[in-house]
Design an enzyme around this catalytic site. Sequence first.
Site, PDB file in Angstrom:
ATOM      1  N   ARG A  59       6.963 -41.447 126.522  1.00  0.00           N
ATOM      2  CA  ARG A  59       6.284 -41.338 127.830  1.00  0.00           C
ATOM      3  C   ARG A  59       6.371 -39.907 128.337  1.00  0.00           C
ATOM      4  O   ARG A  59       5.509 -39.433 129.069  1.00  0.00           O
ATOM      5  CB  ARG A  59       6.870 -42.331 128.852  1.00  0.00           C
ATOM      6  CG  ARG A  59       6.238 -42.210 130.233  1.00  0.00           C
ATOM      7  CD  ARG A  59       6.250 -43.515 131.025  1.00  0.00           C
ATOM      8  NE  ARG A  59       7.542 -44.174 131.030  1.00  0.00           N
ATOM      9  CZ  ARG A  59       8.583 -43.797 131.778  1.00  0.00           C
ATOM     10  NH1 ARG A  59       8.487 -42.778 132.601  1.00  0.00           N
ATOM     11  NH2 ARG A  59       9.725 -44.459 131.713  1.00  0.00           N
ATOM     12  N   TYR A 112     -18.496 -36.202 140.443  1.00  0.00           N
ATOM     13  CA  TYR A 112     -18.399 -37.511 139.774  1.00  0.00           C
ATOM     14  C   TYR A 112     -17.914 -38.544 140.790  1.00  0.00           C
ATOM     15  O   TYR A 112     -16.894 -38.322 141.462  1.00  0.00           O
ATOM     16  CB  TYR A 112     -17.408 -37.348 138.618  1.00  0.00           C
ATOM     17  CG  TYR A 112     -17.105 -38.570 137.817  1.00  0.00           C
ATOM     18  CD1 TYR A 112     -18.100 -39.310 137.192  1.00  0.00           C
ATOM     19  CD2 TYR A 112     -15.782 -38.982 137.645  1.00  0.00           C
ATOM     20  CE1 TYR A 112     -17.802 -40.416 136.435  1.00  0.00           C
ATOM     21  CE2 TYR A 112     -15.471 -40.091 136.869  1.00  0.00           C
ATOM     22  CZ  TYR A 112     -16.492 -40.804 136.272  1.00  0.00           C
ATOM     23  OH  TYR A 112     -16.184 -41.903 135.528  1.00  0.00           O
ATOM     24  N   ASP A 185     -13.179 -29.725 137.195  1.00  0.00           N
ATOM     25  CA  ASP A 185     -13.447 -30.734 136.174  1.00  0.00           C
ATOM     26  C   ASP A 185     -14.487 -30.125 135.239  1.00  0.00           C
ATOM     27  O   ASP A 185     -15.665 -30.004 135.577  1.00  0.00           O
ATOM     28  CB  ASP A 185     -13.967 -32.015 136.836  1.00  0.00           C
ATOM     29  CG  ASP A 185     -14.191 -33.137 135.829  1.00  0.00           C
ATOM     30  OD1 ASP A 185     -14.420 -32.826 134.643  1.00  0.00           O
ATOM     31  OD2 ASP A 185     -14.155 -34.310 136.228  1.00  0.00           O
ATOM     32  N   LYS A 208     -15.049 -37.820 126.165  1.00  0.00           N
ATOM     33  CA  LYS A 208     -16.422 -37.363 125.914  1.00  0.00           C
ATOM     34  C   LYS A 208     -16.463 -36.474 124.661  1.00  0.00           C
ATOM     35  O   LYS A 208     -16.346 -36.962 123.572  1.00  0.00           O
ATOM     36  CB  LYS A 208     -16.952 -36.624 127.138  1.00  0.00           C
ATOM     37  CG  LYS A 208     -16.583 -37.265 128.482  1.00  0.00           C
ATOM     38  CD  LYS A 208     -17.130 -38.660 128.635  1.00  0.00           C
ATOM     39  CE  LYS A 208     -17.019 -39.151 130.054  1.00  0.00           C
ATOM     40  NZ  LYS A 208     -16.345 -40.386 130.300  1.00  0.00           N
TER      41      LYS A 208
HETATM   42  C1  LIG Z   1     -17.169 -35.323 135.083  1.00  0.00           C
HETATM   43  C2  LIG Z   1     -16.300 -36.482 134.708  1.00  0.00           C
HETATM   44  N1  LIG Z   1     -14.989 -36.448 134.989  1.00  0.00           N
HETATM   45  C3  LIG Z   1     -14.162 -37.463 134.694  1.00  0.00           C
HETATM   46  C4  LIG Z   1     -14.655 -38.610 134.078  1.00  0.00           C
HETATM   47  C5  LIG Z   1     -13.712 -39.741 133.797  1.00  0.00           C
HETATM   48  O1  LIG Z   1     -13.449 -39.836 132.446  1.00  0.00           O
HETATM   49  P1  LIG Z   1     -12.875 -41.177 131.762  1.00  0.00           P
HETATM   50  O2  LIG Z   1     -14.036 -42.088 131.606  1.00  0.00           O
HETATM   51  O3  LIG Z   1     -12.321 -40.687 130.471  1.00  0.00           O
HETATM   52  O4  LIG Z   1     -11.849 -41.733 132.681  1.00  0.00           O
HETATM   53  C6  LIG Z   1     -16.008 -38.693 133.758  1.00  0.00           C
HETATM   54  C7  LIG Z   1     -16.554 -39.896 133.108  1.00  0.00           C
HETATM   55  O5  LIG Z   1     -17.734 -40.063 132.961  1.00  0.00           O
HETATM   56  C8  LIG Z   1     -16.855 -37.610 134.080  1.00  0.00           C
HETATM   57  O6  LIG Z   1     -18.165 -37.634 133.820  1.00  0.00           O
END
Ligand SMILES: Cc1ncc(COP(=O)(O)O)c(C=O)c1O
Length: 394
Positions: A59, A112, A185, A208
Amino acid sequence: MSTPRKPRTLVTHPPAIELPPGNRPLVAPIYQSVKFETETVDDLLAMLRGEVKGFFYSRGKNPTTRQLELTLAGLQGREDAVVVGSGMAAVSLPLYGLLSAGDHVVSFIESYAPTRQALKGPLTRYGVTHTLLPVGDHAALEAVLASRPVKLVQFESPTNPMLRIADVERLCALCRQYGALSVMDNTFAGFHQYGQYPVDLFVHSLTKYASGHGDVLAGAVIGSAAMVQKLRSESVLIGCTLDPHAAFLVQRGLKTYFVRYQAQCRTAHELSAWLEQQAGVSRVLYPGLASHPQQALAAAQQQEFGTLNCVELAGGLAAATRFAEALELFAMTASLGSVDSLVNPPPFMKPMDLTPEQLAISGITPGMVRLSFGLEDIEDLRADLAQALAVASG
Ligand SMILES: Cc1ncc(COP(=O)(O)O)c(C=O)c1O
Protein backbone atom coordinates in the site's frame (compact mmCIF):
# COMPACT_ATOMS: atom_id res chain seq x y z
CA MET A 1 15.33 -25.78 5.22
CA SER A 2 16.82 -29.24 4.79
CA THR A 3 13.86 -31.50 5.70
CA PRO A 4 11.39 -32.05 2.81
CA ARG A 5 8.27 -29.91 3.12
CA LYS A 6 4.95 -31.57 3.58
CA PRO A 7 2.33 -30.76 0.89
CA ARG A 8 0.44 -28.16 2.97
CA THR A 9 3.65 -26.34 3.71
CA LEU A 10 4.94 -26.68 0.15
CA VAL A 11 1.92 -24.94 -1.36
CA THR A 12 2.17 -22.00 1.04
CA HIS A 13 5.98 -21.80 0.83
CA PRO A 14 6.80 -22.74 -2.80
CA PRO A 15 10.47 -23.07 -3.77
CA ALA A 16 12.10 -19.71 -4.45
CA ILE A 17 13.61 -19.43 -7.93
CA GLU A 18 16.70 -17.24 -7.74
CA LEU A 19 18.11 -15.87 -11.00
CA PRO A 20 21.89 -16.17 -11.36
CA PRO A 21 23.73 -12.81 -11.32
CA GLY A 22 23.67 -11.17 -14.76
CA ASN A 23 20.70 -13.26 -15.91
CA ARG A 24 17.88 -10.71 -15.83
CA PRO A 25 14.44 -10.88 -17.47
CA LEU A 26 13.98 -8.34 -20.24
CA VAL A 27 10.55 -7.45 -18.91
CA ALA A 28 10.55 -6.67 -15.20
CA PRO A 29 8.49 -9.19 -13.22
CA ILE A 30 5.24 -8.18 -11.58
CA TYR A 31 5.88 -8.03 -7.85
CA GLN A 32 2.39 -9.28 -7.06
CA SER A 33 3.11 -9.37 -3.37
CA VAL A 34 1.48 -7.27 -0.68
CA LYS A 35 4.25 -8.02 1.84
CA PHE A 36 8.04 -8.06 1.72
CA GLU A 37 10.00 -9.74 4.51
CA THR A 38 13.30 -8.89 6.17
CA GLU A 39 15.81 -11.15 7.94
CA THR A 40 15.86 -9.25 11.24
CA VAL A 41 13.77 -6.78 13.22
CA ASP A 42 16.65 -4.30 13.04
CA ASP A 43 16.63 -4.54 9.22
CA LEU A 44 12.91 -3.83 9.23
CA LEU A 45 13.21 -0.86 11.58
CA ALA A 46 16.12 0.61 9.60
CA MET A 47 14.03 0.32 6.44
CA LEU A 48 10.97 1.92 8.02
CA ARG A 49 13.16 4.76 9.28
CA GLY A 50 14.39 5.25 5.70
CA GLU A 51 18.02 4.42 6.62
CA VAL A 52 18.19 1.56 4.11
CA LYS A 53 16.23 0.94 0.95
CA GLY A 54 13.61 -1.74 0.74
CA PHE A 55 9.98 -2.68 0.55
CA PHE A 56 7.60 -3.64 3.32
CA TYR A 57 3.90 -3.28 2.45
CA SER A 58 2.57 -2.59 -1.05
CA ARG A 59 0.00 0.00 0.00
CA GLY A 60 2.99 2.22 0.60
CA LYS A 61 5.55 1.07 -1.95
CA ASN A 62 6.04 -1.81 -4.38
CA PRO A 63 8.82 -2.38 -6.95
CA THR A 64 6.40 -2.67 -9.90
CA THR A 65 4.45 0.48 -9.07
CA ARG A 66 7.75 2.23 -8.27
CA GLN A 67 9.12 1.43 -11.72
CA LEU A 68 6.03 3.00 -13.25
CA GLU A 69 6.33 6.09 -11.03
CA LEU A 70 9.91 6.70 -12.07
CA THR A 71 9.04 6.22 -15.76
CA LEU A 72 6.19 8.73 -15.52
CA ALA A 73 8.26 11.31 -13.64
CA GLY A 74 10.93 11.08 -16.36
CA LEU A 75 8.34 11.34 -19.14
CA GLN A 76 6.75 14.46 -17.69
CA GLY A 77 10.11 15.98 -16.70
CA ARG A 78 9.58 16.11 -12.94
CA GLU A 79 11.35 14.63 -9.91
CA ASP A 80 8.82 12.07 -8.78
CA ALA A 81 5.36 10.59 -9.19
CA VAL A 82 2.82 8.65 -7.16
CA VAL A 83 0.48 6.23 -8.91
CA VAL A 84 -3.04 5.59 -7.70
CA GLY A 85 -6.07 3.47 -8.50
CA SER A 86 -7.74 5.69 -11.15
CA GLY A 87 -7.48 9.04 -12.87
CA MET A 88 -10.14 10.37 -10.54
CA ALA A 89 -8.05 9.28 -7.54
CA ALA A 90 -5.19 11.29 -9.06
CA VAL A 91 -7.45 14.34 -9.50
CA SER A 92 -8.65 13.99 -5.91
CA LEU A 93 -5.31 13.31 -4.22
CA PRO A 94 -3.94 16.91 -4.34
CA LEU A 95 -7.37 18.20 -3.31
CA TYR A 96 -7.69 15.92 -0.26
CA GLY A 97 -3.99 15.87 0.45
CA LEU A 98 -3.16 19.56 0.29
CA LEU A 99 -6.35 21.39 1.27
CA SER A 100 -7.78 22.12 4.71
CA ALA A 101 -11.08 23.58 5.90
CA GLY A 102 -11.18 27.27 5.01
CA ASP A 103 -9.01 26.92 1.89
CA HIS A 104 -10.22 28.23 -1.45
CA VAL A 105 -9.76 26.61 -4.88
CA VAL A 106 -10.24 28.03 -8.36
CA SER A 107 -11.30 25.63 -11.08
CA PHE A 108 -12.92 26.05 -14.45
CA ILE A 109 -16.39 25.62 -15.92
CA GLU A 110 -14.91 23.64 -18.83
CA SER A 111 -13.16 21.06 -16.64
CA TYR A 112 -13.93 17.34 -16.49
CA ALA A 113 -17.32 17.09 -14.79
CA PRO A 114 -16.30 14.73 -11.90
CA THR A 115 -13.51 17.18 -10.96
CA ARG A 116 -16.13 19.87 -10.49
CA GLN A 117 -18.33 17.40 -8.66
CA ALA A 118 -15.52 16.60 -6.19
CA LEU A 119 -15.26 20.32 -5.43
CA LYS A 120 -19.01 20.79 -5.22
CA GLY A 121 -19.70 17.69 -3.11
CA PRO A 122 -17.20 16.18 -0.65
CA LEU A 123 -14.75 19.08 -0.53
CA THR A 124 -17.53 21.57 0.20
CA ARG A 125 -18.61 19.32 3.09
CA TYR A 126 -15.05 19.48 4.44
CA GLY A 127 -15.12 23.29 4.40
CA VAL A 128 -13.13 23.85 1.19
CA THR A 129 -14.74 26.53 -0.98
CA HIS A 130 -14.26 27.10 -4.68
CA THR A 131 -14.88 29.49 -7.56
CA LEU A 132 -15.61 28.24 -11.08
CA LEU A 133 -14.50 30.51 -13.92
CA PRO A 134 -14.32 30.33 -17.72
CA VAL A 135 -10.86 28.96 -18.53
CA GLY A 136 -9.90 31.91 -20.75
CA ASP A 137 -11.00 34.66 -18.36
CA HIS A 138 -7.68 35.79 -16.89
CA ALA A 139 -9.14 39.07 -15.62
CA ALA A 140 -11.69 37.16 -13.54
CA LEU A 141 -8.97 34.78 -12.31
CA GLU A 142 -6.74 37.65 -11.26
CA ALA A 143 -9.67 39.36 -9.53
CA VAL A 144 -10.29 36.23 -7.41
CA LEU A 145 -6.57 35.74 -6.68
CA ALA A 146 -6.21 39.38 -5.64
CA SER A 147 -9.34 39.42 -3.49
CA ARG A 148 -8.64 36.40 -1.23
CA PRO A 149 -6.02 33.76 -0.50
CA VAL A 150 -6.34 30.92 -3.02
CA LYS A 151 -4.54 27.70 -2.16
CA LEU A 152 -4.81 25.89 -5.45
CA VAL A 153 -5.80 26.45 -9.09
CA GLN A 154 -6.88 23.29 -10.91
CA PHE A 155 -7.07 23.33 -14.71
CA GLU A 156 -6.99 21.23 -17.88
CA SER A 157 -5.72 21.78 -21.41
CA PRO A 158 -7.25 20.79 -23.78
CA THR A 159 -10.41 20.62 -21.69
CA ASN A 160 -12.80 17.69 -21.63
CA PRO A 161 -14.98 17.66 -23.69
CA MET A 162 -14.79 20.96 -25.62
CA LEU A 163 -11.02 21.00 -26.24
CA ARG A 164 -10.53 24.57 -25.04
CA ILE A 165 -6.90 25.52 -24.54
CA ALA A 166 -5.75 27.05 -21.25
CA ASP A 167 -3.01 29.68 -21.55
CA VAL A 168 -0.72 27.65 -19.31
CA GLU A 169 2.11 30.16 -19.13
CA ARG A 170 -0.30 32.88 -18.04
CA LEU A 171 -2.11 30.67 -15.55
CA CYS A 172 1.17 29.54 -13.97
CA ALA A 173 2.45 33.13 -13.79
CA LEU A 174 -0.73 34.26 -12.00
CA CYS A 175 -0.49 31.31 -9.59
CA ARG A 176 3.14 32.14 -8.77
CA GLN A 177 2.36 35.85 -8.35
CA TYR A 178 -0.41 35.15 -5.83
CA GLY A 179 1.09 32.09 -4.14
CA ALA A 180 -1.42 29.52 -5.37
CA LEU A 181 -0.42 25.98 -6.34
CA SER A 182 -1.01 25.16 -10.01
CA VAL A 183 -2.41 21.68 -10.66
CA MET A 184 -2.86 20.66 -14.28
CA ASP A 185 -4.87 17.64 -15.38
CA ASN A 186 -2.71 16.80 -18.39
CA THR A 187 -4.62 13.68 -19.42
CA PHE A 188 -5.61 15.02 -22.84
CA ALA A 189 -2.26 16.39 -24.02
CA GLY A 190 -0.20 13.44 -22.75
CA PHE A 191 3.01 13.08 -20.72
CA HIS A 192 5.37 14.48 -23.35
CA GLN A 193 3.64 17.85 -23.50
CA TYR A 194 3.40 20.86 -21.15
CA GLY A 195 6.40 19.78 -19.05
CA GLN A 196 8.19 23.02 -20.03
CA TYR A 197 5.75 25.12 -17.99
CA PRO A 198 6.22 25.70 -14.24
CA VAL A 199 3.14 23.67 -13.28
CA ASP A 200 3.46 22.50 -9.65
CA LEU A 201 1.62 19.21 -10.06
CA PHE A 202 0.53 17.25 -13.12
CA VAL A 203 -2.38 14.87 -12.83
CA HIS A 204 -3.03 12.08 -15.36
CA SER A 205 -5.58 9.40 -15.91
CA LEU A 206 -3.33 6.48 -16.93
CA THR A 207 -6.52 4.70 -17.99
CA LYS A 208 -6.28 6.62 -21.25
CA TYR A 209 -3.08 7.01 -23.31
CA ALA A 210 -0.65 5.34 -20.89
CA SER A 211 -2.37 1.97 -20.79
CA GLY A 212 -3.86 2.56 -24.24
CA HIS A 213 -5.84 -0.66 -24.43
CA GLY A 214 -8.87 0.10 -22.29
CA ASP A 215 -8.17 -2.74 -19.88
CA VAL A 216 -6.88 -1.00 -16.76
CA LEU A 217 -7.85 1.91 -14.48
CA ALA A 218 -4.98 3.96 -13.05
CA GLY A 219 -3.87 7.52 -12.30
CA ALA A 220 -0.74 9.48 -11.40
CA VAL A 221 0.27 12.73 -9.74
CA ILE A 222 3.67 14.02 -10.89
CA GLY A 223 5.72 16.84 -9.38
CA SER A 224 8.61 17.74 -7.09
CA ALA A 225 10.01 15.08 -4.75
CA ALA A 226 8.77 16.95 -1.68
CA MET A 227 5.20 17.40 -2.90
CA VAL A 228 4.98 13.83 -4.16
CA GLN A 229 6.30 12.56 -0.82
CA LYS A 230 3.54 14.45 0.97
CA LEU A 231 0.91 13.13 -1.42
CA ARG A 232 2.26 9.57 -1.13
CA SER A 233 1.72 9.70 2.64
CA GLU A 234 -1.85 10.89 2.07
CA SER A 235 -2.40 8.21 -0.56
CA VAL A 236 -1.24 5.50 1.87
CA LEU A 237 -3.78 6.73 4.43
CA ILE A 238 -6.61 7.06 1.92
CA GLY A 239 -5.63 3.66 0.51
CA CYS A 240 -6.00 4.59 -3.17
CA THR A 241 -2.77 2.73 -4.08
CA LEU A 242 -2.42 1.17 -7.53
CA ASP A 243 -2.25 -2.62 -7.65
CA PRO A 244 1.06 -4.01 -9.06
CA HIS A 245 -0.70 -5.95 -11.81
CA ALA A 246 -2.41 -2.77 -13.01
CA ALA A 247 0.95 -0.96 -12.82
CA PHE A 248 2.50 -3.69 -14.98
CA LEU A 249 -0.21 -3.27 -17.62
CA VAL A 250 0.32 0.50 -17.70
CA GLN A 251 4.11 0.05 -17.90
CA ARG A 252 3.62 -2.33 -20.82
CA GLY A 253 1.23 0.12 -22.52
CA LEU A 254 3.81 2.90 -22.21
CA LYS A 255 6.22 1.01 -24.47
CA THR A 256 4.00 1.91 -27.42
CA TYR A 257 2.79 5.26 -26.05
CA PHE A 258 4.55 7.50 -28.56
CA VAL A 259 3.74 5.49 -31.68
CA ARG A 260 0.11 5.10 -30.62
CA TYR A 261 -0.31 8.74 -29.65
CA GLN A 262 1.27 10.05 -32.82
CA ALA A 263 -0.61 7.70 -35.15
CA GLN A 264 -3.93 8.44 -33.44
CA CYS A 265 -3.22 12.20 -33.60
CA ARG A 266 -2.57 11.96 -37.36
CA THR A 267 -5.89 10.18 -37.87
CA ALA A 268 -7.76 12.64 -35.62
CA HIS A 269 -6.23 15.61 -37.47
CA GLU A 270 -6.92 14.30 -40.97
CA LEU A 271 -10.46 13.13 -40.27
CA SER A 272 -11.30 16.36 -38.39
CA ALA A 273 -10.27 18.36 -41.48
CA TRP A 274 -12.31 16.01 -43.67
CA LEU A 275 -15.38 16.12 -41.38
CA GLU A 276 -15.37 19.91 -41.56
CA GLN A 277 -16.06 19.67 -45.28
CA GLN A 278 -18.96 17.23 -45.01
CA ALA A 279 -22.61 18.11 -45.51
CA GLY A 280 -24.62 17.91 -42.30
CA VAL A 281 -21.63 18.95 -40.12
CA SER A 282 -21.93 22.48 -38.78
CA ARG A 283 -18.72 22.59 -36.73
CA VAL A 284 -15.65 20.53 -35.88
CA LEU A 285 -13.53 21.46 -32.89
CA TYR A 286 -9.97 20.16 -33.09
CA PRO A 287 -7.07 22.23 -31.72
CA GLY A 288 -4.92 21.50 -34.79
CA LEU A 289 -7.41 23.00 -37.28
CA ALA A 290 -7.18 26.62 -38.41
CA SER A 291 -10.89 26.91 -37.57
CA HIS A 292 -10.28 26.19 -33.86
CA PRO A 293 -10.76 29.52 -32.04
CA GLN A 294 -7.50 29.01 -30.10
CA GLN A 295 -5.39 27.33 -32.76
CA ALA A 296 -2.50 29.81 -32.36
CA LEU A 297 -2.35 29.24 -28.60
CA ALA A 298 -2.59 25.46 -29.08
CA ALA A 299 0.26 25.55 -31.64
CA ALA A 300 2.42 27.68 -29.33
CA GLN A 301 1.97 25.23 -26.44
CA GLN A 302 1.56 21.78 -27.98
CA GLN A 303 3.50 19.84 -30.59
CA GLU A 304 0.58 17.47 -31.13
CA PHE A 305 -3.09 18.27 -30.81
CA GLY A 306 -4.56 15.10 -29.41
CA THR A 307 -6.69 12.23 -30.58
CA LEU A 308 -10.16 13.69 -29.96
CA ASN A 309 -12.50 16.11 -31.62
CA CYS A 310 -16.01 17.46 -31.07
CA VAL A 311 -18.41 17.36 -33.98
CA GLU A 312 -21.61 19.41 -34.13
CA LEU A 313 -24.32 18.11 -36.45
CA ALA A 314 -26.41 20.67 -38.32
CA GLY A 315 -29.53 18.63 -37.55
CA GLY A 316 -29.08 19.11 -33.78
CA LEU A 317 -29.77 16.52 -31.09
CA ALA A 318 -31.77 14.10 -33.27
CA ALA A 319 -29.11 14.05 -36.01
CA ALA A 320 -26.24 13.71 -33.50
CA THR A 321 -28.02 10.81 -31.80
CA ARG A 322 -28.62 9.05 -35.15
CA PHE A 323 -24.96 9.66 -36.08
CA ALA A 324 -23.60 8.21 -32.83
CA GLU A 325 -25.90 5.18 -33.06
CA ALA A 326 -25.06 4.53 -36.72
CA LEU A 327 -21.29 4.46 -36.23
CA GLU A 328 -20.02 0.90 -36.38
CA LEU A 329 -16.30 1.25 -35.65
CA PHE A 330 -16.66 3.91 -32.93
CA ALA A 331 -17.92 2.21 -29.77
CA MET A 332 -20.54 4.29 -27.98
CA THR A 333 -19.10 4.49 -24.50
CA ALA A 334 -17.08 6.60 -22.05
CA SER A 335 -13.33 7.26 -21.95
CA LEU A 336 -10.72 8.07 -24.60
CA GLY A 337 -7.17 7.42 -25.70
CA SER A 338 -7.42 3.68 -26.30
CA VAL A 339 -6.57 1.85 -29.53
CA ASP A 340 -10.30 1.55 -30.29
CA SER A 341 -12.26 4.49 -31.68
CA LEU A 342 -15.02 5.72 -29.39
CA VAL A 343 -17.96 8.10 -29.55
CA ASN A 344 -19.56 10.04 -26.71
CA PRO A 345 -23.22 10.62 -27.72
CA PRO A 346 -25.02 13.91 -26.90
CA PRO A 347 -26.31 12.95 -23.42
CA PHE A 348 -22.71 12.22 -22.29
CA MET A 349 -21.62 15.65 -23.51
CA LYS A 350 -24.01 17.68 -21.39
CA PRO A 351 -22.88 18.00 -17.78
CA MET A 352 -25.80 17.85 -15.36
CA ASP A 353 -24.24 20.16 -12.78
CA LEU A 354 -23.80 23.34 -14.85
CA THR A 355 -26.28 26.23 -14.66
CA PRO A 356 -27.76 27.33 -18.04
CA GLU A 357 -25.37 30.30 -17.93
CA GLN A 358 -22.33 28.05 -17.32
CA LEU A 359 -23.52 25.63 -20.01
CA ALA A 360 -23.58 28.55 -22.49
CA ILE A 361 -20.00 29.44 -21.45
CA SER A 362 -18.91 25.82 -21.92
CA GLY A 363 -20.06 26.02 -25.55
CA ILE A 364 -21.65 22.57 -25.43
CA THR A 365 -24.68 22.39 -27.72
CA PRO A 366 -27.31 19.59 -28.03
CA GLY A 367 -26.08 18.45 -31.46
CA MET A 368 -22.55 17.55 -30.39
CA VAL A 369 -20.68 14.29 -30.13
CA ARG A 370 -17.07 13.70 -29.04
CA LEU A 371 -14.99 11.33 -31.14
CA SER A 372 -11.88 9.57 -29.86
CA PHE A 373 -9.78 8.18 -32.71
CA GLY A 374 -8.07 4.80 -32.36
CA LEU A 375 -5.60 2.81 -34.41
CA GLU A 376 -7.99 1.39 -37.01
CA ASP A 377 -7.29 1.95 -40.71
CA ILE A 378 -8.07 5.59 -41.47
CA GLU A 379 -10.04 4.76 -44.62
CA ASP A 380 -12.29 2.37 -42.71
CA LEU A 381 -12.93 5.12 -40.15
CA ARG A 382 -13.65 7.66 -42.91
CA ALA A 383 -16.11 5.26 -44.57
CA ASP A 384 -17.80 4.62 -41.23
CA LEU A 385 -18.14 8.36 -40.54
CA ALA A 386 -19.51 8.91 -44.07
CA GLN A 387 -22.20 6.21 -43.73
CA ALA A 388 -23.17 7.50 -40.25
CA LEU A 389 -23.48 11.07 -41.60
CA ALA A 390 -25.75 9.73 -44.35
CA VAL A 391 -27.94 8.02 -41.71
CA ALA A 392 -27.92 11.18 -39.58
CA SER A 393 -29.15 13.36 -42.43
CA GLY A 394 -31.80 10.85 -43.54
C1 LIG B 1 -9.48 14.90 -18.09
C2 LIG B 1 -9.78 13.69 -17.26
N1 LIG B 1 -9.30 13.59 -16.01
C3 LIG B 1 -9.55 12.54 -15.22
C4 LIG B 1 -10.34 11.49 -15.68
C5 LIG B 1 -10.64 10.35 -14.76
O1 LIG B 1 -9.94 9.22 -15.14
P1 LIG B 1 -10.37 7.74 -14.67
O2 LIG B 1 -11.50 7.34 -15.54
O3 LIG B 1 -9.13 6.94 -14.90
O4 LIG B 1 -10.77 7.82 -13.24
C6 LIG B 1 -10.86 11.53 -16.97
C7 LIG B 1 -11.70 10.44 -17.48
O5 LIG B 1 -12.29 10.51 -18.53
C8 LIG B 1 -10.58 12.65 -17.79
O6 LIG B 1 -11.06 12.77 -19.03
